[in-house]
Scaffold this motif. Structure first.
Motif, mmCIF file in Angstrom:
data_model
loop_
_atom_site.group_PDB
_atom_site.id
_atom_site.type_symbol
_atom_site.label_atom_id
_atom_site.label_comp_id
_atom_site.label_asym_id
_atom_site.label_seq_id
_atom_site.Cartn_x
_atom_site.Cartn_y
_atom_site.Cartn_z
ATOM 1 N N VAL A 261 0.847 -1.198 0.000
ATOM 2 C CA VAL A 261 0.000 0.000 0.000
ATOM 3 C C VAL A 261 0.876 1.239 0.000
ATOM 4 O O VAL A 261 1.668 1.436 0.913
ATOM 5 N N TYR A 262 0.735 2.054 -1.040
ATOM 6 C CA TYR A 262 1.428 3.346 -1.064
ATOM 7 C C TYR A 262 0.556 4.348 -0.296
ATOM 8 O O TYR A 262 -0.650 4.445 -0.541
ATOM 9 N N THR A 263 1.181 5.099 0.613
ATOM 10 C CA THR A 263 0.419 6.101 1.329
ATOM 11 C C THR A 263 1.331 7.263 1.705
ATOM 12 O O THR A 263 2.496 7.286 1.326
ATOM 13 N N TYR A 264 0.790 8.243 2.433
ATOM 14 C CA TYR A 264 1.636 9.363 2.832
ATOM 15 C C TYR A 264 2.211 9.116 4.215
ATOM 16 O O TYR A 264 1.707 8.314 5.004
ATOM 17 N N GLY B 68 0.136 7.916 13.768
ATOM 18 C CA GLY B 68 -0.868 7.800 12.717
ATOM 19 C C GLY B 68 -1.675 6.526 12.866
ATOM 20 O O GLY B 68 -1.406 5.696 13.739
ATOM 21 N N PRO B 69 -2.678 6.337 12.015
ATOM 22 C CA PRO B 69 -3.550 5.168 12.128
ATOM 23 C C PRO B 69 -2.965 3.893 11.517
ATOM 24 O O PRO B 69 -3.486 2.799 11.750
ATOM 25 N N GLY B 70 -1.878 4.008 10.747
ATOM 26 C CA GLY B 70 -1.373 2.898 9.936
ATOM 27 C C GLY B 70 -1.142 1.598 10.679
ATOM 28 O O GLY B 70 -1.647 0.542 10.281
ATOM 29 N N ALA B 71 -0.390 1.670 11.791
ATOM 30 C CA ALA B 71 0.000 0.448 12.488
ATOM 31 C C ALA B 71 -1.219 -0.338 12.974
ATOM 32 O O ALA B 71 -1.297 -1.561 12.827
ATOM 33 N N ARG B 72 -2.202 0.353 13.536
ATOM 34 C CA ARG B 72 -3.386 -0.341 14.072
ATOM 35 C C ARG B 72 -4.258 -0.916 12.964
ATOM 36 O O ARG B 72 -4.860 -1.979 13.110
ATOM 37 N N GLN C 64 -9.926 4.192 13.654
ATOM 38 C CA GLN C 64 -8.604 4.792 13.865
ATOM 39 C C GLN C 64 -8.494 6.199 13.278
ATOM 40 O O GLN C 64 -7.545 6.921 13.563
ATOM 41 N N ILE C 65 -9.449 6.565 12.422
ATOM 42 C CA ILE C 65 -9.316 7.824 11.678
ATOM 43 C C ILE C 65 -9.449 9.075 12.558
ATOM 44 O O ILE C 65 -8.576 9.946 12.531
ATOM 45 N N PRO C 66 -10.525 9.207 13.359
ATOM 46 C CA PRO C 66 -10.743 10.513 14.011
ATOM 47 C C PRO C 66 -9.585 10.970 14.897
ATOM 48 O O PRO C 66 -9.112 12.087 14.751
ATOM 49 N N THR C 67 -9.123 10.109 15.815
ATOM 50 C CA THR C 67 -8.121 10.584 16.769
ATOM 51 C C THR C 67 -6.702 10.189 16.388
ATOM 52 O O THR C 67 -5.769 10.406 17.152
#
Lengths: 488, 331
Positions: B26-29, B37-41, B276-279
């Motif tokens: 997955v390419y992301t910023y 960030g939310p990535g790991a979870r 995971q997005i909001p916080t």
């Protein structure tokens, strides 16, 4: 140092650097030219004009202040002088964003000076560039001054030279040869400045060629325009290199500093006070932004695993870059904008198996290229001296090639090589361009971590990281200086 | 040297499980996969479901992600691309690399009707002027107030050439002023303290107290409320409406892991991802979460009117609009 056969290692190194640079530049040029020649419109002219203006003024101011500081430090000895000399290395190694935050912390509207100085606009750019480069100029010029043989000082004292005569007859001849090189170096650094120009510039009026190249490659993905702009930048730099070569040395050495050679001038009341005032002024410029970084950092050092990991990666992802190379090739590493270089490499390598796996190698390679001029500067004077000392003897005895390198050159060069390695390390440590272009999740350097923290609203933690970074650099500088002092 | 070898070894070892298990690249910023960030979870939640592994490739920002795709073309290693916004989707679709996501576009809970069959939203937020309530008692109530207000009260903006919020504000000005945007920029220029290369520099200067206003998102005050327990920084509600940023993801048509990619996009629209997005990404979820959002989110500015150009319009006119901005400010 003549003949090609016995300098095979040098040619190999040169060829490798040449290939790396060509691999960076040619694909972008080819992409650009494929669509016909790029347009040079009023915008490009305006950008060029501003680049010349800000880099020219920055260079001039840095040189004036650096010269005054170098002369004062050369004439006076005082407790803490060694520490001041080490601090001179620090600004260059700090990421621009750290310096910007430090400068804002002092001169900004809520800063310690309560906004007494307006820092947004050309004056802000100049302030930051002088902060970066005046210490560099001072360090380089101080090295030149310390090369003046002690006989000259004895003679000057016997002839009872006045200050102005000392400068005119003893110091200036030594400095004159080095000044064009120092000026060129600082000009190139200022012309390539990016974050400082955008953040403190106040708006799009302050756009340099580097910014325009970045924009055309990144926001517009317009390699044609990027190639055209890169050509302008290349032509500008080439012209400057030729000019500098005409007027003196291309690049001064970054010599070992330490003990002050005995001088007899500048000890009268007036001279001493003037020098102390200059040093105080220099410190006043240098210290508050650093102190601001320290002050906001201390409260916020979080020993997060990411920080440790990034420190380790920062330390691991560096390589030795010392080699005997032609000066132009070394300078070219700076003339070609990093964004162009990275894009070119990318185009060449995109067919390769896994770019993600190559990321670490690419970051190392790019940092190596960017640190090359610094490493070169440290090694070149030592190499020259060694050559002067041993060339005839070696010719007589028929020692050449690998044997000469191992038995004659290496022992004398070991310490300068270590110093060069350390300088390259310090420069590479602060780099953000390479890591931003090739980085992946697990490859984080300290500057990249600072940005990640800021990107997640963690501004305080970013300040803590910046402090750790500054301390790390200072420790490395001290280590390098200590090694090199032993060398004397 | 040892450490370099260790790094290479680690990279090599990391590649080994790929052969055994399916890997989704997955390419992301960058900030999506940072420590905060939310990535790991999200990776953890998805991997327990699929017996596969996610390999994040983090690039500077959405623009950098798109440029990487353009450079790689058909040789791209990406299976999923996550983190483009609607200003980039027309150009991204034009690469021909993306295939249909296969989900019902109506699943997306965003402030505009969603019909895109290639890109699926995962979060959104409106741009907003954030002000420091300690130094600014009368915040602007409209974009026009901002443009014509007291030049002594400055705002920090981002450069639309290098920053997503910067481009967002440029489009906001264009959406409100149309042909008169150039004049509005000239008027506004007296209030601009500086234009930074990215959001981070701008927000750092703002929290340092350099200016009472900065361009950010309506969700920014939620961060200060939740992480710092502070209500000092507030968003100003603008009468003309707020410009919207929608972040999207899409899958690579030629990917050998297309089925897994589809599964990931479906997972993206579920609470496992959205929680995971909001916080962690400090944006608003584009699909249901398992629990209501924290109370701080209830106090955020909710724009009555949403402004948004179509991706095609942005793609076609961005250069001209940036030139207009340049000419207005660079005189």
């Amino acid at each position: 140092m003549t003949g090609a056969g016995k300098h095979l290692p040098a040619w190999v190194a040169l060829a490798a650097i040449g290939a790396a640079l060509a691999a960076g530049f040619l694909p972008v040029l080819w992409l650009g030219l494929a669509d016909g020649p790029g347009a040079f419109d009023a915008y490009v002219l305006r950008v060029l004009q501003f680049t010349l203006l800000q880099a020219g003024l920055s260079t001039l101011l840095s040189l004036i202040l650096g010269l005054a500081l170098a002369r004062a430090l050369a004439r006076q000895d005082f407790p803490g002088r060694t520490l001041v000399l080490r601090l001179l290395n620090l600004p260059l190694a700090l990421p621009a964003i750290v310096v910007i935050i430090g400068i804002v912390g002092v001169y900004g509207s809520s800063g310690w000076l309560g906004g007494a100085v307006a820092i947004y606009g050309l004056q802000g750019i100049l302030l930051a560039h002088v902060f970066f480069n005046a210490p560099l100029a001072a360090r380089l010029l101080l090295g030149e001054l310390e090369r003046i043989p002690s006989e000259s000082w004895k003679l000057a004292a016997q002839l009872q030279f006045r200050d102005i005569d000392v400068f005119r007859l003893v110091e200036w001849p030594q400095l004159r040869a080095a000044l064009p090189g120092v000026a060129l170096l600082i000009f190139l650094l200022c012309a390539a400045s990016f974050a400082v120009v955008l953040t403190l510039g106040g708006g799009p009026r302050a756009t340099t060629l580097e910014v325009a190249i970045y924009q055309s490659l990144r926001a517009d993905f317009d390699p044609q325009r990027a190639a055209a702009l890169a050509m302008v930048q290349l032509a500008l730099c080439a012209a400057l290199v030729l000019l500098a070569q005409r007027f003196g040395g291309l690049m001064p050495g970054l010599p070992v500093l330490g003990r002050r050679p005995p001088r007899f001038d500048g000890q009268a009341m007036i001279g001493r006070s003037a020098d102390i005032a200059v040093i105080a002024m220099g410190l006043l410029l240098l210290l508050p932004p650093l102190a601001s970084v320290v002050a906001s950092g201390f409260a916020n050092i979080t020993a997060s695993p990411a920080l440790l990991y990034a420190a380790a990666t920062s330390a691991a992802a560096r390589s030795s870059t010392w080699s005997r190379t032609a000066r132009l090739a070394v300078l070219a590493a700076w003339i070609i904008p990093p964004a162009v270089l990275a894009t070119g490499w990318f185009i060449v390598l995109r067919g390769a198996a896994s770019l993600t796996g190559l990321a670490a190698a690419l970051v190392i390679g790019m940092n190596a290229l960017m640190a090359l001029p610094f490493a070169y500067q440290t090694l070149a004077p030592a190499m020259d001296a060694a050559a002067r000392r041993h060339d005839r003897l070696c010719a007589n005895l028929g020692i050449a090639g690998w044997n000469r390198f191992r038995q004659i050159d290496l022992p004398t060069l070991r310490r300068p090589a270590l110093l060069g390695l350390m300088m390259a390390f310090i420069v590479a440590l602060g780099d953000l361009t390479a890591i931003a272009l090739f980085g992946s999740q697990d490859l984080v350097t300290l500057p990249a971590l600072i940005y990640r923290q800021m990107g997640s609203y963690r501004f305080d933690e970013a300040a803590g990281t910046a402090l750790v970074f500054a301390l790390l650099v200072l420790a490395l500088v001290s280590l390098a200086e200590r090694w090199s002092a032993q060398h004397d | 040297m040892k450490t370099i070898f260790a790094t290479i070894l680690t990279l090599a070892l990391a590649a080994i499980p790929a052969a055994a298990k399916q890997t989704l690249t997955v390419y992301t910023y960058d900030s999506f996969v940072s420590e905060w960030g939310p990535g790991a979870r999200i990776k953890e939640a998805f991997e327990t479901d699929c017996d596969c592994s996610i390999d994040w490739v983090a690039l500077g920002d959405g623009v950098a992600v798109l440029n990487r795709l353009k450079l790689e073309g058909a040789t791209t290693k990406a299976d999923v691309v996550l983190g483009l916004d609607t200003n980039l989707t027309a150009e991204a679709a034009a690469t021909g690399l993306f295939g249909p996501h296969g989900l019902d576009p109506a699943l997306a809970r965003v402030p505009v009707a969603w019909t895109d069959k290639i890109f699926m939203p995962f979060d959104y937020a409106h741009f907003a002027v954030i002000y420091d309530s300690e130094t600014m008692k009368n915040p602007p109530a409209s974009l026009d107030d901002l443009v014509n207000g007291d030049p002594a009260q400055k705002i920090i903006l981002q450069d639309p050439r290098s920053s997503t919020p910067g481009l967002g504000f440029l489009l906001w000005m264009k959406a409100v002023y149309g042909d008169k945007a150039g004049e509005a920029w000239t008027k506004l220029s007296t209030r601009i303290l500086t234009t930074t290369p990215g959001w981070s520099e701008a927000y750092a200067l703002f929290t340092k107290g350099e200016a009472p206003m900065v361009l950010s998102y309506t969700t920014s005050p939620a961060y200060h409320a939740i992480a710092e327990n502070s209500t000092r920084y507030k968003a100003a509600a603008f009468k003309e409406g707020h410009y919207l940023q929608i972040e999207v993801a899409g899958l690579i048509e030629a990917s050998p892991e297309k089925e897994l990619a589809r599964k990931f996009l479906a997972f993206m629209m579920s609470p496992g991802f959205q929680d995971q997005i909001p916080t962690r990404n400090w944006m608003l979820p584009a699909a249901p979460t398992s629990a209501p959002l924290p109370a701080a989110f209830d106090t955020l500015v909710k724009p009555e009117k949403t402004l948004l150009f179509t991706p095609e319009e942005v793609s076609a006119k961005r250069r001209a609009w940036i030139d207009e901005w340049l000419n207005a400010l660079a005189k």
